[in-house]
Design an enzyme around this catalytic site. Structure first.
Site, PDB file in Angstrom:
ATOM      1  N   SER A 102      -8.386   2.761   0.146  1.00 54.46           N
ATOM      2  CA  SER A 102      -7.194   2.873  -0.715  1.00 54.46           C
ATOM      3  C   SER A 102      -7.476   2.165  -2.024  1.00 54.46           C
ATOM      4  O   SER A 102      -8.402   1.367  -2.125  1.00 54.46           O
ATOM      5  CB  SER A 102      -5.991   2.217  -0.040  1.00 54.46           C
ATOM      6  N   ASP A 103      -6.653   2.428  -3.020  1.00 58.72           N
ATOM      7  CA  ASP A 103      -6.700   1.592  -4.218  1.00 58.72           C
ATOM      8  C   ASP A 103      -5.993   0.272  -3.867  1.00 58.72           C
ATOM      9  O   ASP A 103      -5.467   0.089  -2.780  1.00 58.72           O
ATOM     10  CB  ASP A 103      -6.040   2.343  -5.391  1.00 58.72           C
ATOM     11  N   CYS A 104      -5.978  -0.653  -4.844  1.00 58.17           N
ATOM     12  CA  CYS A 104      -5.478  -2.004  -4.567  1.00 58.17           C
ATOM     13  C   CYS A 104      -4.077  -2.192  -5.177  1.00 58.17           C
ATOM     14  O   CYS A 104      -4.031  -2.383  -6.366  1.00 58.17           O
ATOM     15  CB  CYS A 104      -6.398  -3.055  -5.163  1.00 58.17           C
ATOM     16  N   SER A 115      -2.560   0.375  -2.676  1.00 59.74           N
ATOM     17  CA  SER A 115      -1.836   1.633  -2.551  1.00 59.74           C
ATOM     18  C   SER A 115      -0.762   1.605  -1.467  1.00 59.74           C
ATOM     19  O   SER A 115       0.247   2.290  -1.569  1.00 59.74           O
ATOM     20  CB  SER A 115      -2.795   2.765  -2.188  1.00 59.74           C
TER      21      SER A 115
END
Ligand SMILES: *[C@@H]1O[C@H](CO)[C@@H](O)[C@H](O)[C@H]1NC(C)=O
Ligand SMILES: *[C@@H]1O[C@H](CO)[C@@H](O)[C@H](O)[C@H]1NC(C)=O
Ligand SMILES: *[C@@H]1O[C@H](CO)[C@@H](O)[C@H](O)[C@H]1NC(C)=O
Ligand SMILES: *[C@@H]1O[C@H](CO)[C@@H](O)[C@H](O)[C@H]1NC(C)=O
Ligand SMILES: *[C@@H]1O[C@H](CO)[C@@H](O)[C@H](O)[C@H]1NC(C)=O
Length: 738
Positions: free
Chosen positions: A264-266, A268
């Site tokens: 995931s992005d940081c 998400s």
């Protein structure tokens, strides 16, 4: 404990507390040593574990490891700041490192120290793209991955990079470092007119998805064999990408068969819960993401909420097993479970391999190859050092340092600013001309005075990270503040050549300068990296013949004013007045078109060989519908057989200076079917030619890959009928028949 406040990369949506697991009795970290598992020298009992046995295949080792772990231990390896498992000799590991265009200290997994104070900083990738030179892309990837591995070996960097870089080809089970492609997918809005990426729901048609937004990721996984894909913050058609099983499990894992992990992005998952209100409980968000196919969470959402999600029956432990298996498999391929890294394949790399002269020279070469000569009236460039005795160097970016390395940067080996680069060859007078790139008030009088005295003027204008960076979208594509005025006034008093240099991430409406005869030359230098000033001087003084070509369309300012940037439709729409995006669909006026770029030489191209007729192989001809009853045929095994052919282009350097030229092969597909692109770049190849030298460039065209189109339902089809191939001024009609 470290409090990580919203950094500019993979921005943590809310402040996240990252717990640093300190050394236990078993694992002792010394500052200059890399982190690794299976340290059998220190603990010979680890020899008994199959997961530590590098003679076994990755799957066997991962299965062995998973079987030994408790649920809690597995959950600890679902997040970027993974927890140590001391009883099995496995240290904590931070998955978050960055290396977009150099090893970067943006992620917590990497830092610089007295041992390695900096790393080679290449141009921002958009300028490297402008080189249209595939060997250069590879050469940069090799250097960045070498420096990354060298820094890992002395405990300064991780092995997993959330950026594209390169692994050495060869063994599937051996990675030098692990690269990632991000941010998946349709992630086009950062923060535009009040719509930010945490709240943006990209509405994308099936057609645009298949023929524009997905192909870069597909190619990254299938052709690039990348080790990770990172899902984005935004929603696509109402679903957060990190919680969408169609996007992750079905496409990335299923169709593309990613060999690696999905991150995931940081953070998400926090975004899913708090910004997108995806589910009513944090556990449900954790479960949905894992069930959708997410493996690793940047942040700590999965660490906190996975146990509860399993206990409530929202996600099976077997799903956690699968997720964490992908993470461990990646680390195994990186040698993390093979004991002492100094005894492994890349074990000899160290600080001596970072910022070497050869690497720094490549940074300069990359900038030279990317820089685009947009205008060169009266052949005023290159400047002759015998004719020019004094040079005025004016502009807010004239002595730029950090601006040259842009976003997602590290600490460079050193900087050569434009002023320093130019001053190495000629007497210069410098004036910033504005306080900063926003240029609220220009020093017009001073600038006129300096310019009027000099034999030639170089204006270094453009933007910096206060205008172009992650989480910022521009709403104007003109030069900021009073920059236009400063440029025009300087040009009006200059007695010699005026060279306008635009330092920016993307296009600018500089129509006024293009039309101004006193502005003799215009160069776009992107954000050119640590050696940008040296590369610029090489081009201005003719030590290097520019050959970069624009990898994007430069639109006029009215484009930015009329387009609603949340509109994801690639195609123009007469009803709404949407003009469409990119050279593939936009038909309006441009300041400079995609592919534009001049040279100090002139290159002519001609068609040597290309078929006039391409036919489906005979065994499928009677199974498919024919033109003109059918305009397309579904892409399939039989159809794609024998649909390849060669296109040969001749190129000659008819100028007096040697130089490189990028041959861009385009095609105009049959225009009437499915509202398809007007024009598509099929392939490109860069060649170096001495004066009068001739070279043949061969392109292998694959009908199914290059001449196919996507219909409204997202199905890829081979378009029958006339395709017009185009290279420069040359066009060639080719008929594709069933
Ligand atoms: C590692 O695996 C190989 C292949 O199965 C086996 O021959 C070897 O004995 C194993 N090594 C150890 C230390 O168990
Ligand atoms: C240009 O920038 C360099 C690096 O920051 C600095 O050392 C130098 O003093 C600057 N030159 C001028 C003339 O301001
Ligand atoms: C852009 O389009 C969206 C969706 O149609 C609309 O909600 C929004 O108000 C528009 N924004 C602007 C600034 O026009
Ligand atoms: C153009 O936009 C209108 C209004 O949003 C929409 O109904 C129509 O389907 C669009 N046309 C095309 C060709 O996409
Ligand atoms: C492409 O880049 C490589 C690496 O810098 C370089 O050696 C080569 O000459 C370049 N090709 C051309 C045609 O300029």
């Amino acid at each position: 404990m470290v409090i990580q406040n919203t950094p500019n990369s993979c921005t943590l949506n809310t402040a996240i507390v990252l717990t640093v697991i300190l050394s236990s009795q078993i694992i002792v970290f010394t500052q200059n040593a890399p982190l690794f598992a299976c340290n059998t020298n220190q603990d010979p009992s680890l020899n008994h574990y199959s997961f530590c046995n590098s003679s076994l295949d990755v799957k066997t080792r991962v299965d062995d490891l998973i079987n030994r772990l408790t649920l809690e231990e597995k959950i600890g390896y679902l997040v970027n700041d993974a927890s140590s498992i001391p009883r099995l000799g496995i240290p904590g590991y931070n998955w978050w490192s960055e290396a977009l265009h150099s090893v970067s200290n943006v992620g917590p997994g990497t830092s610089f120290s007295h041992l390695v104070p900096g790393a080679t900083s290449f141009p921002q990738v958009i300028l490297t793209a402008a080189s249209f030179n595939k060997s250069l892309f590879n050469a940069i990837g090799k250097v960045v991955s070498t420096e990354a591995r060298a820094m890992y070996n002395v405990g300064l960097a991780g092995l997993t990079y959330w950026s594209p870089n390169e692994r050495d080809d060869g063994d599937e089970d051996r990675l030098k470092v692990a690269a990632a492609c991000k941010h998946y997918t349709a992630y086009d809005v950062d923060d535009w007119e009040g719509v930010d990426r945490y709240h943006f729901n990209a509405r994308v048609t099936k057609q645009d998805m298949e023929d524009t937004y997905q192909p870069p990721f597909k190619s990254c996984v299938l052709d690039g064999n990348v080790a990770s894909v990172m899902c984005s913050y935004n929603e696509v058609n109402g679903k957060p990408t990190c919680g969408d099983p169609d996007l992750l499990k079905q496409v990335v894992r299923g169709e593309w068969k990613l060999n690696g992990y999905i991150s995931s992005d940081c953070d998400s998952l926090d975004t899913m819960f708090n910004s997108q209100h995806w589910a009513t409980t944090p556990e449900q968000v954790a479960a949905d993401a894992l069930n959708a196919g997410l493996n690793l969470n940047c942040g700590n959402w999965l660490k906190i909420n996975t146990m509860g999600a399993v206990q409530r029956g929202l996600v099976e432990e077997s799903v956690v097993d699968k997720a964490v298996s992908n993470n461990f498999a990646t680390l195994m391929r990186l040698g993390f479970f093979d004991g002492d890294p100094s005894k492994q394949m890349y074990g000899n790399l160290g600080p001596k391999d970072v910022c070497t002269l050869a690497h720094q020279e490549l940074a300069r070469e990359a900038a030279r190859q990317g820089i685009v000569l947009l205008k060169n009236a009266l052949h005023s460039l290159p400047l002759s050092l015998t004719a020019i005795n004094s040079l005025a160097v004016i502009g807010p970016n004239a002595n730029a340092t950090t601006t040259m390395i842009g976003n997602y940067a590290g600490i460079p080996c050193k900087y050569t600013t434009p002023l320093q680069g130019l001053s190495a060859s000629v007497e210069t007078v410098y004036l910033a001309g504005c306080g900063d790139t926003k240029c609220v008030r220009a020093q017009l009088n001073e600038a006129r005075e300096v310019a009027a005295e000099a034999d030639a003027v170089v204006l270094v204008m453009g933007t910096d990270q206060s205008i172009e960076a992650e989480s910022l979208d521009r709403t104007s594509i003109s030069l900021p503040g009073q920059q236009n005025r400063l440029i025009s006034e300087v040009a009006s008093v200059s007695k010699g050549p005026v060279i306008l240099v635009i330092m920016s991430g993307t296009g600018m409406d500089i129509q006024f300068a293009k039309e101004n005869p006193k502005i003799t030359s215009i160069l776009w230098v992107g954000f050119p990296g640590e050696a940008g000033g040296a590369a610029l001087a090489d081009i201005i003084f003719g030590q290097y013949n520019p050959g970069g070509r624009l990898p994007m369309t430069w639109y006029p300012q009215f484009f930015a004013e009329m387009v609603n940037m949340t509109n994801m439709n690639m195609r123009p729409n007469l009803t709404t007045g949407h003009p469409g995006y990119t050279y593939r669909f936009y038909r309006g006026t441009t300041v400079y078109p995609f592919g534009h770029g001049l040279s100090y030489s002139r290159f002519v191209q001609w068609l040597v060989r290309a078929p006039k007729l391409v036919q489906l192989s005979t065994d499928v001809q009677d199974q498919v519908c024919h033109y003109p009853e059918c305009e397309t045929v579904e892409v399939g095994d039989g159809v794609c057989r024998n649909l390849g052919f060669e296109v040969v282009i001749g190129v000659k350097n008819v100028g007096e200076m040697d130089g490189s030229y990028s041959v861009l092969l385009f095609s105009y597909p049959p225009p009437w079917v499915h509202n398809i692109p007007q024009l598509q770049l099929l392939d490109f190849e860069k060649v170096f030619l001495g004066p009068q030298e001739v070279r043949l460039v061969r392109f292998q065209v694959d009908g199914c890959k290059h001449l196919s189109v996507v219909d409204e339902d997202g199905n890829r089809k081979v378009a029958l009928g006339e395709h017009v191939l185009q290279v420069g001024d040359v066009t060639h009609s080719l008929y594709l028949e069933a």
